[in-house]
Design a protein around this motif. Sequence first.
Motif, PDB file in Angstrom:
ATOM      1  N   UNK A 204      48.167  61.714  36.294  1.00 49.37           N
ATOM      2  CA  UNK A 204      48.078  60.279  36.015  1.00 49.37           C
ATOM      3  C   UNK A 204      49.024  59.538  36.950  1.00 49.37           C
ATOM      4  N   UNK A 205      48.973  59.848  38.237  1.00 50.26           N
ATOM      5  CA  UNK A 205      49.912  59.245  39.175  1.00 50.26           C
ATOM      6  C   UNK A 205      49.741  57.741  39.262  1.00 50.26           C
ATOM      7  N   UNK A 206      48.518  57.275  38.982  1.00 47.90           N
ATOM      8  CA  UNK A 206      48.292  55.836  39.048  1.00 47.90           C
ATOM      9  C   UNK A 206      49.093  55.103  37.992  1.00 47.90           C
ATOM     10  N   UNK A 207      49.522  55.835  36.971  1.00 45.45           N
ATOM     11  CA  UNK A 207      50.316  55.229  35.903  1.00 45.45           C
ATOM     12  C   UNK A 207      51.687  54.813  36.417  1.00 45.45           C
ATOM     13  N   UNK A 208      52.204  55.562  37.381  1.00 52.65           N
ATOM     14  CA  UNK A 208      53.588  55.353  37.817  1.00 52.65           C
ATOM     15  C   UNK A 208      53.881  53.923  38.260  1.00 52.65           C
ATOM     16  N   UNK A 209      53.088  53.343  39.199  1.00 50.61           N
ATOM     17  CA  UNK A 209      53.401  51.969  39.607  1.00 50.61           C
ATOM     18  C   UNK A 209      53.314  50.975  38.453  1.00 50.61           C
ATOM     19  N   UNK A 210      52.327  51.146  37.595  1.00 54.81           N
ATOM     20  CA  UNK A 210      52.169  50.220  36.467  1.00 54.81           C
ATOM     21  C   UNK A 210      53.404  50.228  35.573  1.00 54.81           C
ATOM     22  N   UNK A 211      53.940  51.425  35.326  1.00 53.66           N
ATOM     23  CA  UNK A 211      55.091  51.511  34.434  1.00 53.66           C
ATOM     24  C   UNK A 211      56.374  51.099  35.146  1.00 53.66           C
ATOM     25  N   UNK A 212      56.489  51.498  36.415  1.00 48.59           N
ATOM     26  CA  UNK A 212      57.782  51.391  37.079  1.00 48.59           C
ATOM     27  C   UNK A 212      58.039  49.995  37.642  1.00 48.59           C
ATOM     28  N   UNK A 213      57.044  49.352  38.230  1.00 43.26           N
ATOM     29  CA  UNK A 213      57.297  48.084  38.909  1.00 43.26           C
ATOM     30  C   UNK A 213      57.884  47.012  37.997  1.00 43.26           C
ATOM     31  N   UNK A 214      57.330  46.797  36.785  1.00 41.33           N
ATOM     32  CA  UNK A 214      57.950  45.769  35.945  1.00 41.33           C
ATOM     33  C   UNK A 214      59.408  46.094  35.618  1.00 41.33           C
ATOM     34  N   UNK A 215      59.716  47.384  35.487  1.00 41.09           N
ATOM     35  CA  UNK A 215      61.069  47.758  35.092  1.00 41.09           C
ATOM     36  C   UNK A 215      62.072  47.517  36.213  1.00 41.09           C
ATOM     37  N   UNK A 216      61.652  47.697  37.473  1.00 36.43           N
ATOM     38  CA  UNK A 216      62.614  47.517  38.565  1.00 36.43           C
ATOM     39  C   UNK A 216      62.742  46.058  38.986  1.00 36.43           C
ATOM     40  N   UNK A 217      62.026  45.160  38.299  1.00 35.14           N
ATOM     41  CA  UNK A 217      62.116  43.740  38.646  1.00 35.14           C
ATOM     42  C   UNK A 217      63.556  43.229  38.656  1.00 35.14           C
ATOM     43  N   UNK A 218      64.382  43.553  37.641  1.00 37.40           N
ATOM     44  CA  UNK A 218      65.762  43.064  37.696  1.00 37.40           C
ATOM     45  C   UNK A 218      66.515  43.581  38.925  1.00 37.40           C
ATOM     46  N   UNK A 219      66.215  44.811  39.358  1.00 37.42           N
ATOM     47  CA  UNK A 219      66.887  45.335  40.547  1.00 37.42           C
ATOM     48  C   UNK A 219      66.464  44.546  41.780  1.00 37.42           C
ATOM     49  N   UNK A 220      65.157  44.261  41.856  1.00 43.54           N
ATOM     50  CA  UNK A 220      64.665  43.490  43.007  1.00 43.54           C
ATOM     51  C   UNK A 220      65.362  42.134  43.060  1.00 43.54           C
ATOM     52  N   UNK A 221      65.402  41.452  41.915  1.00 43.37           N
ATOM     53  CA  UNK A 221      66.023  40.122  41.883  1.00 43.37           C
ATOM     54  C   UNK A 221      67.520  40.227  42.189  1.00 43.37           C
ATOM     55  N   UNK A 222      68.202  41.095  41.446  1.00 44.24           N
ATOM     56  CA  UNK A 222      69.651  41.194  41.576  1.00 44.24           C
ATOM     57  C   UNK A 222      70.070  41.656  42.960  1.00 44.24           C
TER      58      UNK A 222
END
Lengths: 47, 259, 236, 213
Positions: free
Chosen positions: C171-189
Amino acid sequence: MLAMRQAGFVLGAYGVSLTAIVLYTAGLLARARRAARRLPGEERPWQ
Amino acid sequence: MNTTAPTAATDNASNASAAAPVRDKRPTSTRFTQVLGVIVLAGFAWLVVFGLLLSPDDSEQRSLVRIMYVHVPSAWLAYLAFVVTGVASAAYLWRRSRNLQWDRLAGASAEVGILFMAITLVTGSLWGRPTWGTYWTWDSRLTTTAFLFVTYIGYLAVRGLGGSHHQRARRSAVMALLAVLEVPLVHFSVRWWRPLHQGQTVEAQKIDGLMLFSLFVGLVAFTLLYVWLVLHRMRVALLDDEVDDRGLDAALAARRAEG
Amino acid sequence: MSVKARSAAAQAWRVARLVAVKDLRVEWRSRVVLNQVLPFAAVVMVMFAFALDNTDLLTRVAPGLVWMATIFSLQVLVQRSFAIETADGALDALQVAGVRPGGVFLGKSLALAAELAVLEVVLLGAAIVLYRTDVPAGRLGLLAATYLAATCGLAFVGTLYGGLAAGAKGRETLLPLLMLPVVAPVLIGATRATEAAFGTNDATTGDGWPWLGLLALFAAVFGTAGTLGFGSLIDE
Amino acid sequence: MEPVVRLVDVVAVLGGFPALAGASLTVERGEIVLLQGPNGAGKTSLLRLCAGLLPVERGAATVLGCDLVADRTAVRNRVGLLGHANGLYAELTVHDNVRFWGATVGASEGEVTAALARMALDGRLRDVAVGRLSAGQRRRTALACLVARRAELWLLDEPHAGLDAVGRDDLDGILRAAAAAGATVLVASHELERVGRLATRVVDVVGGQVRAR
C-alpha cells in the motif's frame, strides 16, 4: 426573502449539505440491509 | 472475506425475510433511533424553512447569513466527532478488555465527522466567495480544517487495510492518537504563519433573537443527526464484523471437510 | 527510573545502533541515495526554476523550495528504507527475533536522518548556486539548529508512517496521503526559520527562533510517539 | 515437564481465510517433528503462529511457556523461524548478515564465526554480498543466522528448498546437533525420506488441522 444576487450561493449551500447527508444516510441504511440479509436470525444487541 | 459461504447465507435470508420483513428492512433501527430520526427531520425542516424563507437578512452579510445556520453547526459537530474518535481510541487501548465497541465508535465518529467537515468546507467556500470575493483563503482556521479533513481521510484508509478486527482496532487507534498530536501542531504553526484573521462568522456580530434561536435549532438538529448516524454506523459495523465471523464459521466447516 | 526500565532503555538503544549501522551499511554498499535520490532532488530544484521562471522570485521563495524538494526526497528515502526490510521478509524476521520495535524505530530514524542530512547539504548548495541564495555567516547557528530539528522531525515522521505502510504490504500509495499532512508544520516552520537564516524578505534572526522551537517540539512529540507506538503499527 | 508447544483447537485467520481450522499439537523438548501435507494445508501458518507472527483467533496456544493468546510477542526472541523468505539483506555480505541477526540476541563474534563455519560459509563466500548468491547459498546463510541466534525452538518451512546435496547434508547435521543441544525442531517439508529418518515423529497437516500418524 432572499436577495437575488446571493440566492445561488445560499441555495447551493443548503442543496449540497442536504444532498450529502441524504446520500450518506441512504448508503448507510442500504449497507445495513445488505449485512442483515446475510445474518438471518442473528441476535442484535439493540433489539 | 465471505466468498466461501454466500449460497447458504442467501438461501436462509430469503426464508427469514418472509418471516420477519420489518426486522430486515430496518435492521439497525430501534424505537429510540426512530424517535430521534423524527426529531432530526423536524429540526432540519425548521432549519430549511427558517433559513431559506423566514430569516431576516443581516445588516452586513445580507442574505448570506442564512448559510451560517448550516455551516456553524456542521463545523462544531465535525470537531466534536473527531474528539470522540480520539477519546474512543484511547479508551480502546486503555481498557484491558479491548472492547471492539470503542473501535466501532471511533470509526463511526470519524466517518460522520468527515461528512460534516465536507459540508463545512463547501458551505464555507460558498459563503466566502460573495463575502470575501474568493472561495478559499489561507486563513489559519480554514487551513487547519483542511488538514484535519485530509488527516481523517487517511485514518479511514488505514481502517480499511484489513487484518483481524483487533489488528484493525489497534492500528487505527494508534493512528487516531497520532492525529490528536498532529492537529494542535498544525493549528499553531498555521496560526503563527498567518496570524491575521479575516472578519469571521456571525458570532462576532449583532444578531437578533430569532436568528440565535435558529442557530441553536441548527446545532441541536446536527447534534441529534450526529447521534443518529453514529448509532446506525456502529450497528452496521457490528453487523459487518458479525458477517465476517459468520463467514469464518462457514469457511471453517469447509476447511475441516478438506481432510 | 527503575532498574528494569533502565535496562529496557539500554536494550532499545543497543538495537537502535545496530539497526542504524545496518541501514547505513546497506546504503554504503548500494549507493541508492547517492546515485538516485540526490540526482532526483537536484532535478526537482531545477524544475522549480523552470516553473517559476523569475530569478528575483526564485531568490525570494528559495527557502520554501529547498524544503519542498527535501520533503519530496523524503518520500523516496522512506520507500527505500522500508523496501530494504520487506524485500526478503526482514521485517518479519525482526519481529520474530523479538527486537524491540522502539529500538528499530529509533535506528531507522537515525539512518534516515543521516541520509537526509547529506541530501540537505547538497540542496543548500544547489540553492546558493541556482537560486542566488545568500547565507550570512552570522546566522549559521540558526541555520544549523533549524536543519537539525527539522531533519529529526522529518526522519521520525517518515519512519513512523513508512513502517505503517510497509506493514500493510503493497500500500505504498498510502504513504504520501498519510505523511504529507503531518509534515506540514515542518514545512512551514523550517521555511520560516530558513528565511530568517538567509535573511530573505528582510527577515531577522529574531523571526527565526520561535519557529525553531516549533520544529524542536515537533521532533520531540513524534520521536516519543514513534518509540512507543511503532510496535502497534508494524505488527500485522 | 511443560511441553515446548501446546496447541489446543487453534483457529488462525489469514486474510479472512481460516488457515488453521482447529489444530491441536503437543511437542516435547528435544523432539524433531516433521509436518507434512499438501500445499495450502496450513503448515506455514502453523509455524508462523508458533513464532508469534499470526494471531490466535480461537483456541489456546502456549509456546515455551508463553501464552500466545495473551501476548504473542513474549515468545519471539526465543524461537527461530526460517520461512519462505530468508530475511536477509541482499546488499550486505554473508558475514554482515549473520553478525546482524546474531547481534539481535547479543551473540559474540566467536559465535558468529562458529555459525558460519557450521554452514561452510567461512571460506570464499563469507564476504560476498547475499544478493549475488544462489538460492541454496542464501538458504545456508539464513540457517547460519538461526544458528547464531541460539533459538530454543526452530521453526523451519521447507528448509531444503534450493539446497544442493552438500547443503542438505549440512542441514541434517544441524538439525541433529540442535536437537541434541536441547532445542526443539518443527520442520515442514516434502522431503519425507530425508527428514523422516531424522524426525522423532511425523504428523500430517490437512485442512488446517493436525493428524497424528
